[in-house]
Write an enzyme that holds these catalytic residues in place. Structure first.
Site, PDB file in Angstrom:
ATOM      1  N   HIS A  62       0.817  -1.201   0.000  1.00 25.26           N
ATOM      2  CA  HIS A  62       0.000   0.000   0.000  1.00 25.26           C
ATOM      3  C   HIS A  62       0.860   1.263   0.000  1.00 25.26           C
ATOM      4  CE1 HIS A  62      -3.171  -2.684   2.163  1.00 25.26           C
ATOM      5  NE2 HIS A  62      -3.215  -2.844   0.852  1.00 25.26           N
ATOM      6  N   LYS A  72       4.319   6.046   7.880  1.00 24.77           N
ATOM      7  CA  LYS A  72       3.852   5.095   8.896  1.00 24.77           C
ATOM      8  C   LYS A  72       5.012   4.697   9.804  1.00 24.77           C
ATOM      9  CE  LYS A  72       0.567   3.130   5.601  1.00 24.77           C
ATOM     10  NZ  LYS A  72       0.256   1.958   4.749  1.00 24.77           N
ATOM     11  N   TYR A 132      -0.036   0.951  13.872  1.00 26.26           N
ATOM     12  CA  TYR A 132       0.478   1.948  12.938  1.00 26.26           C
ATOM     13  C   TYR A 132       0.273   3.342  13.528  1.00 26.26           C
ATOM     14  CZ  TYR A 132      -1.240  -1.694   9.571  1.00 26.26           C
ATOM     15  OH  TYR A 132      -1.568  -2.846   8.899  1.00 26.26           O
ATOM     16  N   ASP A 169      -6.191  -6.419  -2.624  1.00 26.43           N
ATOM     17  CA  ASP A 169      -4.776  -6.654  -2.881  1.00 26.43           C
ATOM     18  C   ASP A 169      -4.570  -7.658  -4.011  1.00 26.43           C
ATOM     19  OD1 ASP A 169      -4.080  -4.841  -0.927  1.00 26.43           O
ATOM     20  OD2 ASP A 169      -3.835  -6.355   0.639  1.00 26.43           O
TER      21      ASP A 169
END
Length: 200
Positions: A62, A72, A132, A169
């Site tokens: 991603h 992140k 995250y 995905d």
């Protein structure tokens, strides 16, 4: 805290000192002073994410449009996973390359992934949790993916773990398809964004 830059420029591994005793263990996976020293700017925190995954779950690859992108800072408070950073920045000297770092609840190490770099992971145990710290909130129109099984990326997913992917995905484009569609971040634009963050 021990800090190591991965082979992908803009990504660092942070390993805190752990303090175990008969009650359990204490560690500080994020420490601002170490982060500032390595990255050169504070971590802007706009959103925290939490995911729990079955063994074999792959999430990613991603990334988000830059600017502003979404940096992140990730760590694994339960279980174990292989975390993958992929350089998707067109024009980068390591474009298309990746690095793999094991994150787990024993080392409590963390990985920082700057804006424009692709991120993915595979859970190595059931009930593996990923936390995250994100620099920007979720922006559905600016978020994209590259298929984690893309042969061009050649990510070394463990052969002994059955892979579980989301429909999103699975349907994500290959690296070449994403490049041809103009979806990938530009390295120079990312560098300019990092410089802006450092200057403020």
């Amino acid at each position: 805290m021990r800090v190591r830059e991965t082979k992908i420029l803009g990504s660092w591994e942070f390993t805190p000192k752990a303090f175990p005793d008969d009650r359990g263990v204490f560690a500080a996976p994020f420490q601002e002073a170490a982060f500032l020293d390595a990255v050169g700017h504070p971590l802007r925190l706009a959103q925290t994410n939490h995911s729990t995954s079955r063994r074999g779950t792959i999430r990613g690859v991603h990334f988000a449009d830059v600017p502003p992108g979404q940096a992140k800072y990730v760590y694994c408070p339960r279980g174990a996973l292989l975390d993958v950073v992929v350089d998707l920045r067109v024009g980068s000297p390591t474009f298309g390359e990746h690095d793999v770092v094991r994150l787990d609840s024993t080392a409590l190490n963390a990985l920082y992934v700057a804006e424009g770099i692709g991120h993915a992971f595979i859970a190595l145990e059931d009930d593996t949790t990923m936390t995250y710290l994100c620099s920007e909130g979720y922006n559905p129109t600016g978020e994209h993916g590259v298929n984690p099984l893309c042969p061009e990326l050649a990510i070394p997913w463990p052969a002994d773990v059955a892979q579980i992917l989301s429909e999103r995905d699975t349907a994500a484009p290959t690296l070449s398809e994403a490049l041809a569609a103009g979806l990938l971040p530009d390295f120079e634009e990312c560098q300019a964004w990092y410089a802006k963050l450092r200057s403020t």
